[in-house]
Design a protein around this motif. Structure first.
Motif, mmCIF file in Angstrom:
data_model
loop_
_atom_site.group_PDB
_atom_site.id
_atom_site.type_symbol
_atom_site.label_atom_id
_atom_site.label_comp_id
_atom_site.label_asym_id
_atom_site.label_seq_id
_atom_site.Cartn_x
_atom_site.Cartn_y
_atom_site.Cartn_z
ATOM 1 N N LYS A 171 0.813 -1.212 0.000
ATOM 2 C CA LYS A 171 0.000 0.000 0.000
ATOM 3 C C LYS A 171 0.851 1.268 0.000
ATOM 4 C CE LYS A 171 -3.995 -2.092 2.303
ATOM 5 N NZ LYS A 171 -4.891 -2.048 3.493
ATOM 6 N N THR A 172 2.052 1.200 0.580
ATOM 7 C CA THR A 172 2.872 2.410 0.713
ATOM 8 C C THR A 172 3.250 3.026 -0.634
ATOM 9 O OG1 THR A 172 3.750 1.688 2.840
ATOM 10 C CG2 THR A 172 5.004 3.363 1.661
ATOM 11 N N PRO A 173 3.911 2.285 -1.555
ATOM 12 C CA PRO A 173 4.259 2.904 -2.836
ATOM 13 C C PRO A 173 3.044 3.274 -3.672
ATOM 14 C CG PRO A 173 4.786 0.556 -2.853
ATOM 15 C CD PRO A 173 4.441 0.917 -1.441
ATOM 16 N N LEU A 174 1.964 2.508 -3.569
ATOM 17 C CA LEU A 174 0.745 2.845 -4.303
ATOM 18 C C LEU A 174 0.161 4.155 -3.784
ATOM 19 C CD1 LEU A 174 -1.438 2.148 -6.353
ATOM 20 C CD2 LEU A 174 -2.556 0.763 -4.598
ATOM 21 N N PHE A 175 0.111 4.291 -2.463
ATOM 22 C CA PHE A 175 -0.390 5.531 -1.868
ATOM 23 C C PHE A 175 0.485 6.717 -2.272
ATOM 24 C CE2 PHE A 175 0.057 8.629 1.570
ATOM 25 C CZ PHE A 175 -1.241 9.117 1.634
ATOM 26 N N LEU A 176 1.816 6.540 -2.230
ATOM 27 C CA LEU A 176 2.724 7.627 -2.589
ATOM 28 C C LEU A 176 2.548 8.046 -4.046
ATOM 29 C CD1 LEU A 176 6.040 6.637 -0.751
ATOM 30 C CD2 LEU A 176 4.528 8.555 -0.234
ATOM 31 N N ALA A 177 2.390 7.056 -4.939
ATOM 32 C CA ALA A 177 2.207 7.362 -6.360
ATOM 33 C C ALA A 177 0.947 8.202 -6.565
ATOM 34 C CB ALA A 177 2.136 6.072 -7.174
ATOM 35 N N LEU A 178 -0.135 7.808 -5.918
ATOM 36 C CA LEU A 178 -1.392 8.544 -6.041
ATOM 37 C C LEU A 178 -1.298 9.912 -5.367
ATOM 38 C CD1 LEU A 178 -3.898 5.620 -5.355
ATOM 39 C CD2 LEU A 178 -3.476 6.752 -7.551
ATOM 40 N N TYR A 179 -0.593 9.956 -4.244
ATOM 41 C CA TYR A 179 -0.457 11.215 -3.508
ATOM 42 C C TYR A 179 0.343 12.243 -4.314
ATOM 43 C CZ TYR A 179 0.956 14.466 0.179
ATOM 44 O OH TYR A 179 1.192 15.592 0.921
ATOM 45 N N ILE A 180 1.467 11.820 -4.899
ATOM 46 C CA ILE A 180 2.278 12.738 -5.709
ATOM 47 C C ILE A 180 1.487 13.219 -6.917
ATOM 48 C CG2 ILE A 180 4.370 12.959 -7.105
ATOM 49 C CD1 ILE A 180 4.844 12.863 -4.080
ATOM 50 N N PHE A 181 0.752 12.311 -7.531
ATOM 51 C CA PHE A 181 -0.111 12.698 -8.649
ATOM 52 C C PHE A 181 -1.131 13.743 -8.188
ATOM 53 C CE2 PHE A 181 -3.969 12.351 -11.164
ATOM 54 C CZ PHE A 181 -3.494 12.308 -12.479
#
Length: 383
Positions: free
Chosen positions: A288-298
């Protein structure tokens, strides 16, 4: 009336998202500055390193990399180099074989089968690991250059941390144009944020051009099982699997001796293909961490674009817009400046504002472009 209602909650939302991004960037800077070098390598005969170099059509570069490996300060009897030739149509294999004939290092050129695969690089690495003598695997690419202390620095980090996986720094060779500097700044943001996330205990990003991991750890997590069908991700997906199995086993090597240099793209088509391939990985993340970060940066970059649109149409006053812009960009300047100084790229620091101007469009564009699952790598179409 509708417009007034919309702005009444949209503008506070933009402030919330962009302010949170500023805090996030300060946190990245804090963890980046906390990372310390590993120290001096202590001779240990129990350590044997296998350097894996997947290649396809690298006749212009492979000789330079092999010469760098030949000049390593690390004991030559304690490492081997496996050049995995993926059906090169140029002189890559011939150059590597000729080098092996007179080199003092243990160098083997291993041809790969000419069969279809969704991920040529994963196949190359897996094949190499079945032949590897080393208890520590180190991967890089055929178009890279390494310092003479590269393997020493990796060995020192491994000895000091007992890491299961070591992510190490990658940057671009000497910049000759504005686009080179822009790529250097953008790449520094990826390496720096990946390093900070690792230091914070949430491994997210790494780069296969400079990666080390225990052979046994690779085997214990099942190698690329479960992600073999994905064209990219020979680095990050493996790191996520190892981090899940060994929660404290992932470290970042912040040592100038360990920096790997590669060439910036000199044409937009190659740049587009690579970034699209990278951006495509986020939807396959199981952690969940890298997925959340990818969506958050977007989301953060999309928020800045939204504020720019509101400003352009007069729905946001100039003071508010430039305050939002400053809240996002000033912490980025601090963070990126610190990372670029580590990479000894002081000239690229002056290009940070231009990169910041382009980056929100860039992130949003590739976030959308990556939804079409078709890529090209080394003349091959991959899905």
């Amino acid at each position: 009336m509708t417009q007034h209602y919309l702005l009444s909650w949209l503008i506070p939302l933009l402030w919330l998202v962009i302010s949170s991004y500023a805090v996030f960037t300060f946190v990245l800077t804090f963890f980046w500055n906390r990372i310390k070098p590993s120290g001096i390598f202590k001779f240990d005969k129990r350590l044997f390193i296998t350097v894996i170099v997947p290649v396809r059509n690298e006749e212009e570069n492979i000789g330079l990399l092999l010469n760098d490996l030949d000049q390593q300060h690390f004991p030559h009897e304690q490492f081997e180099v496996l050049v995995m030739d993926d059906n090169s149509t140029d002189r890559t294999a011939a150059i590597a074989q000729a080098f092996a004939a007179h080199s003092q290092i243990n160098l083997q050129v291993i041809p790969l089968p000419d069969t279809a695969t969704t991920s040529p690089k994963k196949r190359a690495i897996e094949t190499a690991i079945t032949r590897a003598k080393g208890n520590l695997i180190v991967t890089t690419d055929g178009d890279c250059r390494v310092e003479s202390g590269w393997l020493q620095a990796i060995a020192a980090c491994y000895a000091a941390t007992n890491a299961k996986l070591i992510s190490a720094p990658v940057t671009f060779s000497e910049e000759r144009s504005v686009t080179d500097h822009l790529q250097t700044v953008e790449f520094a943001s990826l390496i720096g944020s990946g390093a900070s996330a690792i230091a914070a205990g949430y491994p997210s990003l790494c780069n296969g051009a400079n990666l080390a991991y225990e052979k046994n750890a690779f085997i214990e997590v099942g190698g690329f099982d479960g992600v073999r069908h994905i064209a990219s991700g020979d680095d990050e997906f493996l790191m996520h699997k190892i981090a899940a199995k060994f929660p404290k086993g992932v470290h970042f090597l912040k040592d100038s001796r360990a920096i790997v240099n590669t060439k910036a793209h000199d044409n937009w088509q190659a740049f587009f293909r690579q970034r699209k391939r990278w951006a495509s990985k986020w939807k396959h993340y199981k952690s969940k961490t890298p997925l959340f970060l990818a969506l958050y940066i977007f989301g953060c970059n999309f928020s800045l674009l939204t504020s720019a649109v509101l400003f352009a149409f007069g729905s946001l006053n100039a003071l508010t817009f430039f305050c939002l812009l400053s809240v996002k960009c000033l912490p980025e300047w601090l963070f990126l400046g610190s990372v670029l100084r580590f990479f000894k790229k002081p000239r690229s620091i002056f290009y940070i504002p231009l990169t910041q101007l382009i980056y929100p469009f860039y992130v949003c564009f590739f976030g959308l472009a990556a939804q079409k699952p078709a890529y090209e790598w080394k003349g091959r179409k991959l899905v």
